[in-house]
Design an enzyme around this catalytic site. Structure first.
Site, PDB file in Angstrom:
ATOM      1  N   GLN A  72       0.823  -1.210   0.000  1.00 16.85           N
ATOM      2  CA  GLN A  72       0.000   0.000   0.000  1.00 16.85           C
ATOM      3  C   GLN A  72       0.860   1.264   0.000  1.00 16.85           C
ATOM      4  O   GLN A  72       1.785   1.388   0.801  1.00 16.85           O
ATOM      5  CB  GLN A  72      -0.910   0.024   1.227  1.00 16.85           C
ATOM      6  CG  GLN A  72      -1.914   1.161   1.136  1.00 16.85           C
ATOM      7  CD  GLN A  72      -2.755   1.310   2.381  1.00 16.85           C
ATOM      8  OE1 GLN A  72      -2.236   1.649   3.441  1.00 16.85           O
ATOM      9  NE2 GLN A  72      -4.045   1.070   2.255  1.00 16.85           N
ATOM     10  N   CYS A 102      -6.630   6.432   5.563  1.00 14.92           N
ATOM     11  CA  CYS A 102      -6.023   6.603   6.884  1.00 14.92           C
ATOM     12  C   CYS A 102      -6.509   7.897   7.537  1.00 14.92           C
ATOM     13  O   CYS A 102      -6.402   8.974   6.955  1.00 14.92           O
ATOM     14  CB  CYS A 102      -4.503   6.603   6.793  1.00 14.92           C
ATOM     15  SG  CYS A 102      -3.792   6.662   8.438  1.00 14.92           S
TER      16      CYS A 102
END
Ligand SMILES: Cc1cc2nc3c(=O)[nH]c(=O)nc-3n(C[C@H](O)[C@H](O)[C@H](O)COP(=O)(O)O)c2cc1C
Length: 329
Positions: A72, A102
């Site tokens: 990622q 996030c």
């Protein structure tokens, strides 16, 4: 049931979530061994990757489960994201995931992660740059939106699909919820209904029942498990069996569990070196011991120990169990 990403088939449709500080290579290898269809690395900042920071190399390193590993990337500048993706592909990374989920201030303060959901034009430029840079499938992980007034995951999903993203994971919370409340699996259905590429439901999936409920409510094709796999990575295989209508393999117990935890401990020390390895290992040991109902004094002794050989010896002998009073404390 499997999820197709071009020539890659992710089977079973039960994936390990990216978790900074947790889904490192040793843990991903275990999750993959227990039957995860895909394991996703901790997020790697594209700038760190380009500066060849050791921490980025560590996070992006592919293990035994490399064929089922997505690495990622996080960042807000299209060109460095594209360059980092190119490097990952050159190193053999089979799938590249982009982080739009996030919520951490350190990340959204740098205006990447979930903050990109507030900037669809920039988000699109990042996606287009990464997709154009590599031939491997690019996937995207996001939340429902920034807050309740801007649940724009379906709109981002359509942009992403049109730009060539092959699969979307949606954590059923907004950024402003962080981890509070319950994940809203039904809200993921709006994303599912907006695109033709596979959608993965994420958030609060911890066992077969929650996996089934998340799939039924969201209409998603796969589930992704994060916190529910800490200290119990075998849950991925158990969920996969249940979804396939097979009897779930038993969770490891007794000598099998002790051997697993000792091997994981060893792998963490070998991967990080002694000092960092012990730090990372303490988290995982704590989760395993809690899951097994080990006595608090035993747990404390293991987590305080500075001596890896002593920890290994203690792990390999039967673990004293918490007495009910202690467990409740
Ligand atoms: C400690 C921790 C670290 C995480 N790090 C990442 C990350 O690096 N990238 C990402 O996309 N999500 C990250 N997440 C979010 C998880 O991937 C997942 O979306 C979230 O925990 C909800 O799923 P769960 O309820 O199964 O844990 C992190 C979550 C936790 C708890």
């Amino acid at each position: 049931m499997s999820v197709g990403l071009g020539r890659i088939f992710l089977d079973p449709p039960v994936f390990l979530a990216p978790m900074a500080g947790i889904s490192d290579r040793p843990f991903r290898e275990i999750a993959e061994r227990f039957g995860a269809g895909l394991v996703v690395s901790e997020m790697v900042a594209s700038a760190d990757m380009l500066h060849d920071k050791p921490s980025a190399r560590t996070r992006a390193s592919l293990g035994l489960g490399r064929a089922r590993t997505a690495v990622q990337l996080a960042g807000r500048e299209p060109a460095p994201m594209a360059e980092a993706a190119r490097r990952l592909e050159a190193e053999g990374t089979p799938v590249i995931d982009i982080n739009f989920g996030c919520p951490a201030k350190k990340v959204t303060g740098g205006l990447s992660g979930a903050a990109l959901m507030r900037e669809p034009a920039r988000a699109l430029r990042i996606i287009e740059a990464v997709v154009a840079a590599v031939a491997v499938p690019v996937t995207l992980k996001m939340r429902l939106g920034w807050d309740d007034d801007s649940r724009n995951a379906p709109a981002i999903a359509r942009l992403a699909e049109a730009a060539g993203v092959r699969m979307l994971t949606v954590h059923g919370r907004t950024r402003c919820q962080f981890y509070a409340g319950r994940a809203d699996w039904s809200a993921i259905r709006a994303v599912r209904d907006s695109v033709r590429i596979p959608v993965v439901a994420n958030g609060d999936i911890t066992d077969a029942a929650t996996a089934r409920a998340a799939l039924a409510r969201s209409g998603a094709q796969a589930v992704m498990v994060g916190r529910g796999a800490r200290g119990r990575p075998w849950i991925l295989g158990q969920i996969a069996a249940a979804l396939a209508g097979r009897p779930a393999p038993a969770a490891p117990r007794g000598p099998e569990l002790r051997a697993l935890v000792a091997a994981h401990y060893d792998a963490m020390l070998a991967f990080y070196g002694r000092e960092t390895g012990q730090k990372v290992a303490r988290k995982h040991l704590g989760w395993y011991l809690d899951e097994a109902g080990a006595a608090p004094a035993f747990r404390a002794m293991l987590l305080r120990s500075e001596e890896p050989a002593a920890v290994l010896r203690a792990l390999e002998r039967p673990w004293p169990a918490a007495v009910p009073d202690e467990a409740a404390a």
